[in-house]
Design an enzyme around this catalytic site. Structure first.
Site, short mmCIF file in Angstrom:
data_model
loop_
_atom_site.label_atom_id
_atom_site.label_comp_id
_atom_site.label_asym_id
_atom_site.label_seq_id
_atom_site.Cartn_x
_atom_site.Cartn_y
_atom_site.Cartn_z
N ASP A 14 20.56 77.93 57.96
CA ASP A 14 21.92 77.45 57.67
C ASP A 14 22.36 77.73 56.24
OD1 ASP A 14 22.20 76.52 60.23
OD2 ASP A 14 21.57 74.49 59.76
N ARG A 95 17.57 63.11 47.35
CA ARG A 95 18.94 63.64 47.13
C ARG A 95 19.39 63.48 45.68
NH1 ARG A 95 17.07 66.21 50.92
NH2 ARG A 95 17.66 65.72 53.06
N ASP A 124 23.03 62.04 54.27
CA ASP A 124 22.77 62.91 53.13
C ASP A 124 24.04 63.49 52.51
OD1 ASP A 124 20.04 62.51 52.93
OD2 ASP A 124 19.61 63.97 54.52
N SER A 175 15.03 68.48 63.55
CA SER A 175 15.55 68.57 62.20
C SER A 175 14.51 67.87 61.32
CB SER A 175 16.90 67.87 62.10
OG SER A 175 17.19 67.59 60.75
N1 ARG Z 1 17.26 59.20 58.30
C1 ARG Z 1 16.75 59.53 57.01
C2 ARG Z 1 17.71 59.17 55.93
O1 ARG Z 1 18.88 59.07 56.17
C3 ARG Z 1 16.33 60.98 56.93
C4 ARG Z 1 17.44 61.99 56.95
C5 ARG Z 1 16.99 63.44 57.11
N2 ARG Z 1 16.20 63.58 58.30
C6 ARG Z 1 15.92 64.71 58.93
N3 ARG Z 1 15.07 64.66 59.89
N4 ARG Z 1 16.46 65.85 58.61
O2 ARG Z 1 17.31 58.98 54.81
#
Ligand code: ARG
Length: 401
Positions: A14, A95, A124, A175
């Site tokens: 991506d 992040r 995110d 993911s």
């Molecule tokens: N649910 C978690 C959060 O919001 C992880 C987000 C990313 N998860 C992922 N499998 N790409 O902090």
């Protein structure tokens, strides 16, 4: 001058396609920024070269592993932060450190906009954009997947049409987001929340059903931070890495939850955080002997609020900063050793010692030599129950009894 956009680059399909896609949609030059938070996998130099091959005018990679461990994972440990009682904030704390490096790169390379690869459904996007707004209020944000219609099918078609050096055939049904503090896996058949995760989901942990011999570990803390394991000095990063290895081998730190996203969706996620969960368990047990009762009770509530703020993308907020100051103050005497056994999916504490402990053997003992004056208990209980007793008498009178 041509406008410049800094892109948070992972090296995957991506964000590789996003480089050219953003360029075509906006006419801007793209600078790819990859941040190492201990996610492992490919070398950063390979990722950098791929970004350039995909059309980035500059590619910048930052080794933020120690910074992430010291300034993001350690505050999470001091807070014993578990969002909704389960999730040690693995993605949520990565992040803000990525944002810091994106804003820094935007300044260095003269960019006006920051781009990220998040969808419009998750947390995110919020964490990136709130962070960027806070650290670089003049910077604009753009999310090609959300704002420029970069769907997965279009990404594959684009990569094939342009001959980009990226695998488009390997279909990973999940993911995944990972760093040294843990790993998060979602989507695919996990979206049916009755389905149990299969073995192939896991990478940081071995199956706890068939564990090797129990592993006893002594973790030494100084003011809330691990400083030695089994007597050997470690940095925070090394402590997390060693416990990822040892607790991971015992299947410690597997978490399967349905959580509340900030955008209002309940979503299912599988986490693996062997080092984080072993450290939080040990740290909490050390706090149990070194933090005074009322401070400890209040701290539990502060830690929960802290977790919600961090989950909700408020890492750089004033309230989070104030709570950090409270938490930091509580850590002054959280020093000493915790002995724990890692085995079969569990990290069980079985010994603790500290020069700054509040545990008083002479007060606690039921053997002779006890210094606690039991005669004081009667009067204390009488007064402690007084207000409820008075109210209950009134209640009974009012009910006509
Ligand atoms: N649910 C978690 C959060 O919001 C992880 C987000 C990313 N998860 C992922 N499998 N790409 O902090």
């Amino acid at each position: 001058m041509t406008e410049r956009i800094v892109l948070a680059y992972s090296g995957g399909l991506d964000t590789s396609v996003a480089i050219g896609w953003i360029g075509e949609a906006t006419g801007a030059e793209v600078i790819a920024v990859a941040v190492d938070v201990g996610q492992g996998g490919e070398s950063l130099e390979d990722i950098r070269q791929r970004a350039l091959a995909c059309g980035a005018v500059e590619a910048y990679v930052a080794d933020a592993r120690d910074e992430f461990a010291n300034d993001y994972a350690m505050p999470t440990l001091k807070a014993n932060a578990l969002y909704q009682g389960h999730y040690p904030l693995v993605s949520a704390i990565s992040r803000p450190v990525i944002v810091k490096h994106l804003v820094k790169a935007a300044r260095e390379f003269g960019a006006t906009t920051v781009a990220h690869g998040c969808t419009g459904k998750g947390n995110d996007q919020v964490r990136f954009e709130v962070g960027i707004q806070t650290l670089g209020p003049d910077l604009k944000c753009i999310a090609p997947v959300r704002d420029l219609a970069l769907t997965r099918d279009k990404a594959i078609a684009f990569a094939e049409a342009k001959g980009l050096p990226i695998e488009t055939t390997k279909k990973n049904p999940y993911s995944i987001d990972q760093n040294v503090w843990g790993r998060a896996v979602e989507t695919g058949y996990l979206e049916d929340i009755w389905n149990a995760p299969t073995k192939d989901i896991y990478d940081y942990t071995a199956t706890p059903e068939f564990p090797p011999a129990p592993d006893e570990v002594i973790i030494t803390f100084a003011q809330g931070v691990p400083v030695a394991i089994d007597g050997h000095k470690v940095s925070p990063l090394q402590a997390i890495q060693e416990l990822n290895r040892r607790a991971g081998a015992q299947g410690v730190g597997r978490i399967d939850v349905v959580e509340d996203r900030l955008v209002g969706i309940k979503s299912r996620e599988i986490y693996e955080a062997p080092g984080a969960m072993a450290l939080i368990t040990a740290h909490k047990h050390l706090e149990d002997i070194t933090i005074e009762r009322e401070q400890a009770r209040f701290k539990a509530a502060v830690g929960q609020r802290w977790s919600e703020l961090v989950y909700d993308g408020q890492w750089f907020s004033p309230l989070k900063r104030s709570l950090d100051a409270f938490i930091e103050d509580t850590q002054q005497y959280v020093s000493g050793d915790i002995r724990m056994t890692l085995h079969g999916g569990a990290a069980i504490v079985n010994g603790r010692r500290s020069d700054t402990s509040l545990y008083d053997f002479d007060l606690a003992t039921y053997d002779t030599g006890d210094t606690f004056d039991q005669s004081q208990a009667r009067g204390f209980i009488e007064l402690w129950g007084m207000s409820s007793k008075v109210a209950s008498t009134r209640d009974q009178r009012a009910a006509g009894k």
